[in-house]
Design a protein around this motif. Structure first.
Motif, PDB file in Angstrom:
ATOM      1  N   GLU A  44     -30.888  25.793 -23.528  1.00 41.68           N
ATOM      2  CA  GLU A  44     -31.000  27.179 -23.966  1.00 41.68           C
ATOM      3  C   GLU A  44     -30.542  28.109 -22.853  1.00 41.68           C
ATOM      4  N   ILE A  45     -30.113  29.304 -23.243  1.00 39.75           N
ATOM      5  CA  ILE A  45     -29.852  30.383 -22.292  1.00 39.75           C
ATOM      6  C   ILE A  45     -30.714  31.562 -22.716  1.00 39.75           C
ATOM      7  N   TRP A  46     -31.620  31.976 -21.841  1.00 39.51           N
ATOM      8  CA  TRP A  46     -32.458  33.144 -22.096  1.00 39.51           C
ATOM      9  C   TRP A  46     -31.854  34.323 -21.345  1.00 39.51           C
ATOM     10  N   PHE A  47     -31.865  35.501 -21.965  1.00 37.30           N
ATOM     11  CA  PHE A  47     -31.286  36.661 -21.291  1.00 37.30           C
ATOM     12  C   PHE A  47     -31.946  37.947 -21.773  1.00 37.30           C
ATOM     13  N   ALA A  48     -31.895  38.949 -20.916  1.00 37.13           N
ATOM     14  CA  ALA A  48     -32.504  40.246 -21.224  1.00 37.13           C
ATOM     15  C   ALA A  48     -31.862  41.311 -20.349  1.00 37.13           C
ATOM     16  N   PRO A  49     -31.868  42.569 -20.798  1.00 34.12           N
ATOM     17  CA  PRO A  49     -31.390  43.657 -19.935  1.00 34.12           C
ATOM     18  C   PRO A  49     -32.253  43.746 -18.679  1.00 34.12           C
ATOM     19  N   SER A  50     -31.642  44.051 -17.569  1.00 27.79           N
ATOM     20  CA  SER A  50     -32.394  44.120 -16.310  1.00 27.79           C
ATOM     21  C   SER A  50     -33.493  45.177 -16.365  1.00 27.79           C
ATOM     22  N   ILE A  51     -33.308  46.216 -17.196  1.00 23.34           N
ATOM     23  CA  ILE A  51     -34.320  47.279 -17.275  1.00 23.34           C
ATOM     24  C   ILE A  51     -35.589  46.797 -17.974  1.00 23.34           C
ATOM     25  N   TRP A  52     -35.537  45.645 -18.642  1.00 24.95           N
ATOM     26  CA  TRP A  52     -36.741  45.089 -19.250  1.00 24.95           C
ATOM     27  C   TRP A  52     -37.591  44.343 -18.232  1.00 24.95           C
ATOM     28  N   ASN A  53     -37.041  44.102 -17.065  1.00 23.55           N
ATOM     29  CA  ASN A  53     -37.766  43.407 -16.016  1.00 23.55           C
ATOM     30  C   ASN A  53     -38.731  44.385 -15.348  1.00 23.55           C
ATOM     31  N   ILE A  54     -39.994  44.010 -15.259  1.00 20.83           N
ATOM     32  CA  ILE A  54     -41.004  44.901 -14.678  1.00 20.83           C
ATOM     33  C   ILE A  54     -40.629  45.290 -13.256  1.00 20.83           C
ATOM     34  N   ASN A  55     -40.231  44.302 -12.468  1.00 14.41           N
ATOM     35  CA  ASN A  55     -39.780  44.555 -11.099  1.00 14.41           C
ATOM     36  C   ASN A  55     -38.258  44.468 -11.075  1.00 14.41           C
ATOM     37  N   GLN A  56     -37.606  45.581 -11.323  1.00 13.46           N
ATOM     38  CA  GLN A  56     -36.154  45.582 -11.442  1.00 13.46           C
ATOM     39  C   GLN A  56     -35.500  45.249 -10.104  1.00 13.46           C
ATOM     40  N   THR A  57     -34.552  44.316 -10.164  1.00 16.08           N
ATOM     41  CA  THR A  57     -33.809  43.905  -8.977  1.00 16.08           C
ATOM     42  C   THR A  57     -32.330  43.846  -9.320  1.00 16.08           C
ATOM     43  N   ASP A  58     -31.516  43.654  -8.305  1.00 14.46           N
ATOM     44  CA  ASP A  58     -30.075  43.522  -8.509  1.00 14.46           C
ATOM     45  C   ASP A  58     -29.678  42.088  -8.839  1.00 14.46           C
ATOM     46  N   SER A  59     -30.653  41.204  -8.871  1.00 15.62           N
ATOM     47  CA  SER A  59     -30.363  39.802  -9.137  1.00 15.62           C
ATOM     48  C   SER A  59     -29.874  39.614 -10.574  1.00 15.62           C
ATOM     49  N   SER A  60     -28.981  38.654 -10.774  1.00 15.88           N
ATOM     50  CA  SER A  60     -28.514  38.327 -12.119  1.00 15.88           C
ATOM     51  C   SER A  60     -29.388  37.263 -12.771  1.00 15.88           C
ATOM     52  N   HIS A  61     -30.393  36.774 -12.023  1.00 14.32           N
ATOM     53  CA  HIS A  61     -31.296  35.745 -12.541  1.00 14.32           C
ATOM     54  C   HIS A  61     -32.465  36.395 -13.267  1.00 14.32           C
ATOM     55  N   LEU A  62     -32.771  35.904 -14.456  1.00 16.93           N
ATOM     56  CA  LEU A  62     -33.872  36.433 -15.253  1.00 16.93           C
ATOM     57  C   LEU A  62     -35.181  35.761 -14.861  1.00 16.93           C
ATOM     58  N   ASN A  63     -36.149  36.568 -14.459  1.00 16.35           N
ATOM     59  CA  ASN A  63     -37.503  36.082 -14.204  1.00 16.35           C
ATOM     60  C   ASN A  63     -38.306  36.300 -15.477  1.00 16.35           C
ATOM     61  N   ILE A  64     -38.495  35.241 -16.246  1.00 16.30           N
ATOM     62  CA  ILE A  64     -39.101  35.374 -17.565  1.00 16.30           C
ATOM     63  C   ILE A  64     -40.546  35.841 -17.473  1.00 16.30           C
ATOM     64  N   GLU A  65     -41.178  35.672 -16.324  1.00 11.33           N
ATOM     65  CA  GLU A  65     -42.562  36.103 -16.157  1.00 11.33           C
ATOM     66  C   GLU A  65     -42.672  37.606 -15.931  1.00 11.33           C
ATOM     67  N   GLN A  66     -41.538  38.296 -15.917  1.00 10.57           N
ATOM     68  CA  GLN A  66     -41.535  39.733 -15.684  1.00 10.57           C
ATOM     69  C   GLN A  66     -41.023  40.523 -16.888  1.00 10.57           C
ATOM     70  N   CYS A  67     -40.828  39.848 -18.032  1.00  9.64           N
ATOM     71  CA  CYS A  67     -40.271  40.508 -19.213  1.00  9.64           C
ATOM     72  C   CYS A  67     -41.195  40.347 -20.413  1.00  9.64           C
ATOM     73  N   TYR A  68     -41.379  41.423 -21.153  1.00 10.00           N
ATOM     74  CA  TYR A  68     -42.186  41.364 -22.365  1.00 10.00           C
ATOM     75  C   TYR A  68     -41.370  40.875 -23.563  1.00 10.00           C
ATOM     76  N   ALA A  69     -40.058  40.840 -23.425  1.00 12.21           N
ATOM     77  CA  ALA A  69     -39.200  40.378 -24.519  1.00 12.21           C
ATOM     78  C   ALA A  69     -37.907  39.838 -23.929  1.00 12.21           C
ATOM     79  N   TYR A  70     -37.238  38.998 -24.700  1.00 13.16           N
ATOM     80  CA  TYR A  70     -35.980  38.420 -24.238  1.00 13.16           C
ATOM     81  C   TYR A  70     -35.220  37.854 -25.431  1.00 13.16           C
TER      82      TYR A  70
END
Length: 241
Positions: free
Chosen positions: A68-94
Protein backbone atom coordinates in the motif's frame (compact mmCIF):
# COMPACT_ATOMS: atom_id res chain seq x y z
CA UNK A 1 -13.64 -32.37 -21.16
CA UNK A 2 -12.88 -28.67 -21.65
CA UNK A 3 -12.25 -28.31 -17.93
CA UNK A 4 -9.80 -31.20 -18.00
CA UNK A 5 -8.04 -29.67 -20.98
CA UNK A 6 -7.70 -26.30 -19.23
CA UNK A 7 -6.25 -27.97 -16.13
CA UNK A 8 -3.90 -29.99 -18.31
CA UNK A 9 -2.65 -26.86 -20.08
CA UNK A 10 -2.29 -24.96 -16.81
CA UNK A 11 -0.15 -27.72 -15.31
CA UNK A 12 1.84 -28.02 -18.51
CA UNK A 13 2.69 -24.31 -18.42
CA UNK A 14 2.98 -24.08 -14.63
CA UNK A 15 6.76 -23.42 -14.56
CA UNK A 16 6.29 -20.46 -16.90
CA UNK A 17 3.34 -19.15 -14.86
CA UNK A 18 5.36 -19.32 -11.64
CA UNK A 19 8.30 -17.53 -13.24
CA UNK A 20 5.96 -14.86 -14.63
CA UNK A 21 4.34 -14.20 -11.24
CA UNK A 22 7.72 -14.07 -9.51
CA UNK A 23 8.99 -11.63 -12.13
CA UNK A 24 6.01 -9.31 -11.61
CA UNK A 25 6.08 -9.40 -7.81
CA UNK A 26 9.85 -9.54 -7.25
CA UNK A 27 11.13 -7.30 -10.05
CA UNK A 28 8.41 -5.09 -11.52
CA UNK A 29 6.51 -4.49 -8.27
CA UNK A 30 9.27 -2.58 -6.47
CA UNK A 31 9.95 -0.31 -9.45
CA UNK A 32 6.24 0.28 -10.05
CA UNK A 33 5.39 1.20 -6.46
CA UNK A 34 8.40 3.50 -6.21
CA UNK A 35 7.30 5.28 -9.39
CA UNK A 36 3.72 5.64 -8.11
CA UNK A 37 4.92 7.03 -4.78
CA UNK A 38 7.10 9.57 -6.58
CA UNK A 39 4.18 10.47 -8.85
CA UNK A 40 2.04 11.24 -5.80
CA UNK A 41 4.75 13.35 -4.17
CA UNK A 42 5.26 15.36 -7.35
CA UNK A 43 1.56 15.78 -8.09
CA UNK A 44 0.42 19.40 -8.29
CA UNK A 45 -2.71 21.30 -9.27
CA UNK A 46 -3.56 24.89 -10.08
CA UNK A 47 -6.41 24.55 -7.59
CA UNK A 48 -3.94 24.06 -4.73
CA UNK A 49 -0.54 25.32 -5.94
CA UNK A 50 1.04 25.24 -2.46
CA UNK A 51 -0.07 21.71 -1.63
CA UNK A 52 2.64 19.18 -0.80
CA UNK A 53 1.98 15.46 -0.41
CA UNK A 54 3.63 13.28 2.20
CA UNK A 55 3.75 9.53 1.61
CA UNK A 56 4.69 6.25 3.22
CA UNK A 57 5.01 2.99 1.32
CA UNK A 58 4.19 -0.30 3.02
CA UNK A 59 5.33 -3.74 1.95
CA UNK A 60 3.82 -6.15 4.46
CA UNK A 61 4.53 -9.87 4.30
CA UNK A 62 2.95 -12.27 6.76
CA UNK A 63 0.55 -15.06 5.86
CA UNK A 64 -0.23 -12.89 2.86
CA UNK A 65 1.53 -10.15 0.92
CA UNK A 66 0.18 -6.65 0.99
CA UNK A 67 1.43 -3.46 -0.59
CA UNK A 68 0.00 0.00 0.00
CA UNK A 69 0.93 3.66 -0.36
CA UNK A 70 -0.56 5.99 2.24
CA UNK A 71 -0.49 9.72 1.56
CA UNK A 72 -1.89 12.99 2.85
CA UNK A 73 -1.37 16.74 2.39
CA UNK A 74 1.41 18.00 4.63
CA UNK A 75 -1.02 20.50 6.20
CA UNK A 76 -2.94 17.56 7.68
CA UNK A 77 0.12 16.66 9.73
CA UNK A 78 -0.19 18.00 13.28
CA UNK A 79 3.53 18.78 13.39
CA UNK A 80 4.11 20.17 9.92
CA UNK A 81 7.59 19.54 8.54
CA UNK A 82 9.35 19.81 5.21
CA UNK A 83 9.79 16.05 5.12
CA UNK A 84 8.16 14.11 2.28
CA UNK A 85 7.62 11.15 4.64
CA UNK A 86 4.14 10.74 6.11
CA UNK A 87 3.99 10.18 9.86
CA UNK A 88 0.66 8.40 10.14
CA UNK A 89 0.57 9.00 13.89
CA UNK A 90 0.26 12.73 13.23
CA UNK A 91 -2.72 12.71 10.83
CA UNK A 92 -6.43 12.43 11.53
CA UNK A 93 -7.09 11.33 7.94
CA UNK A 94 -5.20 9.98 4.96
CA UNK A 95 -5.58 8.45 1.52
CA UNK A 96 -4.29 5.02 0.64
CA UNK A 97 -3.61 3.43 -2.72
CA UNK A 98 -4.43 -0.20 -2.15
CA UNK A 99 -5.77 -3.45 -3.56
CA UNK A 100 -9.48 -3.74 -2.83
CA UNK A 101 -11.44 -6.98 -2.75
CA UNK A 102 -14.64 -7.16 -4.81
CA UNK A 103 -16.39 -8.56 -1.74
CA UNK A 104 -15.79 -6.04 1.01
CA UNK A 105 -17.26 -8.35 3.63
CA UNK A 106 -14.21 -10.57 3.17
CA UNK A 107 -12.06 -7.72 4.46
CA UNK A 108 -11.58 -6.65 8.05
CA UNK A 109 -11.94 -2.93 7.39
CA UNK A 110 -11.01 -1.92 10.94
CA UNK A 111 -7.52 -3.39 10.56
CA UNK A 112 -4.75 -1.13 9.31
CA UNK A 113 -3.88 -3.75 6.71
CA UNK A 114 -6.79 -5.81 5.47
CA UNK A 115 -6.19 -9.39 4.39
CA UNK A 116 -7.51 -9.54 0.85
CA UNK A 117 -6.34 -13.13 0.42
CA UNK A 118 -4.24 -12.19 -2.59
CA UNK A 119 -0.57 -13.12 -2.72
CA UNK A 120 -0.08 -11.34 -6.05
CA UNK A 121 -1.05 -7.71 -5.31
CA UNK A 122 0.78 -6.18 -8.29
CA UNK A 123 -1.15 -8.36 -10.76
CA UNK A 124 -4.30 -6.43 -9.82
CA UNK A 125 -2.94 -3.36 -11.60
CA UNK A 126 -3.38 -5.27 -14.87
CA UNK A 127 -6.31 -7.58 -14.17
CA UNK A 128 -9.31 -6.98 -11.91
CA UNK A 129 -10.52 -10.58 -11.74
CA UNK A 130 -9.47 -11.08 -8.09
CA UNK A 131 -9.44 -7.48 -6.92
CA UNK A 132 -8.90 -3.94 -8.11
CA UNK A 133 -6.71 -0.96 -7.32
CA UNK A 134 -8.35 2.00 -5.62
CA UNK A 135 -7.57 5.17 -3.71
CA UNK A 136 -9.40 5.15 -0.38
CA UNK A 137 -10.00 7.97 2.10
CA UNK A 138 -9.83 6.92 5.76
CA UNK A 139 -10.15 8.55 9.14
CA UNK A 140 -7.35 7.48 11.45
CA UNK A 141 -8.53 5.53 14.49
CA UNK A 142 -5.01 5.53 15.95
CA UNK A 143 -5.51 9.19 16.87
CA UNK A 144 -7.88 8.15 19.66
CA UNK A 145 -6.07 9.00 22.88
CA UNK A 146 -6.14 7.73 26.46
CA UNK A 147 -7.91 4.42 25.93
CA UNK A 148 -8.02 2.70 29.31
CA UNK A 149 -8.97 -0.85 30.21
CA UNK A 150 -10.12 -3.49 27.74
CA UNK A 151 -13.83 -2.81 28.28
CA UNK A 152 -13.32 0.92 27.77
CA UNK A 153 -11.18 0.18 24.73
CA UNK A 154 -13.96 -1.68 22.92
CA UNK A 155 -16.56 0.85 24.02
CA UNK A 156 -14.52 3.78 22.72
CA UNK A 157 -13.71 2.04 19.43
CA UNK A 158 -17.36 1.11 18.87
CA UNK A 159 -18.51 4.65 19.59
CA UNK A 160 -15.80 6.07 17.37
CA UNK A 161 -16.75 3.70 14.54
CA UNK A 162 -20.35 4.92 14.63
CA UNK A 163 -19.28 8.57 14.63
CA UNK A 164 -16.81 7.91 11.83
CA UNK A 165 -19.48 6.34 9.64
CA UNK A 166 -21.92 9.16 10.33
CA UNK A 167 -19.29 11.74 9.43
CA UNK A 168 -18.16 9.91 6.28
CA UNK A 169 -21.71 9.36 5.03
CA UNK A 170 -22.69 13.04 5.29
CA UNK A 171 -20.85 13.97 2.11
CA UNK A 172 -22.77 12.26 -0.67
CA UNK A 173 -21.63 14.93 -3.14
CA UNK A 174 -18.38 12.97 -3.43
CA UNK A 175 -20.32 10.41 -5.47
CA UNK A 176 -20.83 13.00 -8.22
CA UNK A 177 -17.05 13.13 -8.63
CA UNK A 178 -16.61 9.39 -9.12
CA UNK A 179 -16.06 8.35 -5.51
CA UNK A 180 -17.96 5.40 -4.07
CA UNK A 181 -19.03 4.77 -0.50
CA UNK A 182 -17.81 1.46 0.88
CA UNK A 183 -20.40 -1.21 1.56
CA UNK A 184 -20.05 -0.71 5.32
CA UNK A 185 -20.17 3.08 4.92
CA UNK A 186 -16.81 3.62 6.63
CA UNK A 187 -14.70 5.12 3.83
CA UNK A 188 -14.88 6.61 0.33
CA UNK A 189 -12.92 5.10 -2.53
CA UNK A 190 -12.06 5.86 -6.14
CA UNK A 191 -11.54 2.84 -8.45
CA UNK A 192 -8.52 3.00 -10.76
CA UNK A 193 -8.76 1.44 -14.25
CA UNK A 194 -6.30 -1.28 -15.23
CA UNK A 195 -2.88 -0.19 -16.40
CA UNK A 196 -1.75 -0.92 -19.94
CA UNK A 197 0.69 -3.82 -19.58
CA UNK A 198 2.54 -2.99 -22.81
CA UNK A 199 3.08 0.62 -21.75
CA UNK A 200 4.24 -0.45 -18.28
CA UNK A 201 6.70 -2.93 -19.81
CA UNK A 202 8.02 -0.26 -22.16
CA UNK A 203 8.44 2.26 -19.33
CA UNK A 204 10.08 -0.40 -17.16
CA UNK A 205 12.67 -1.06 -19.87
CA UNK A 206 13.35 2.69 -20.12
CA UNK A 207 13.61 2.94 -16.32
CA UNK A 208 11.10 5.79 -16.41
CA UNK A 209 7.37 5.39 -15.83
CA UNK A 210 5.37 8.04 -17.67
CA UNK A 211 2.18 7.49 -19.71
CA UNK A 212 1.70 4.02 -18.25
CA UNK A 213 0.71 5.68 -14.95
CA UNK A 214 -1.93 7.94 -16.51
CA UNK A 215 -4.86 6.13 -14.79
CA UNK A 216 -3.29 6.90 -11.40
CA UNK A 217 -2.41 10.43 -12.48
CA UNK A 218 -6.04 10.96 -13.54
CA UNK A 219 -7.26 9.63 -10.19
CA UNK A 220 -5.12 12.19 -8.38
CA UNK A 221 -6.58 14.92 -10.58
CA UNK A 222 -10.04 13.78 -9.47
CA UNK A 223 -9.10 14.35 -5.82
CA UNK A 224 -8.12 18.01 -6.15
CA UNK A 225 -11.59 19.51 -6.88
CA UNK A 226 -13.02 17.85 -3.76
CA UNK A 227 -9.98 18.10 -1.51
CA UNK A 228 -11.73 20.83 0.47
CA UNK A 229 -14.45 18.31 1.36
CA UNK A 230 -11.92 15.77 2.59
CA UNK A 231 -10.19 18.57 4.48
CA UNK A 232 -13.47 19.47 6.18
CA UNK A 233 -14.03 15.83 7.17
CA UNK A 234 -10.60 15.52 8.77
CA UNK A 235 -11.08 18.81 10.62
CA UNK A 236 -14.36 17.56 12.06
CA UNK A 237 -12.67 14.28 13.02
CA UNK A 238 -10.27 16.26 15.20
CA UNK A 239 -13.18 17.25 17.43
CA UNK A 240 -13.54 13.65 18.57
CA UNK A 241 -10.57 12.18 20.43
Amino acid sequence: MRKNMSVHRALEHLPLLVKTCNLIEDVLSEELYQAIEQLIRNSQSELTPDLRWQTVRWDVCANFEYKEIWFAPSIWNINQTDSSHLNIEQCYAYFKLTIQNHNERAISIDDDFANNGNRLPTVNFFNHANGFVSIQFHLNKSMIKNIGDKETHYSVLSNWGKRRNQLIQQYNELAYHGFKLSEMGSFWYLPIPVLDGCQVASDFDRKYFDQSLDPIRDALKTIYPVLDIFDLIQKQAKLYK
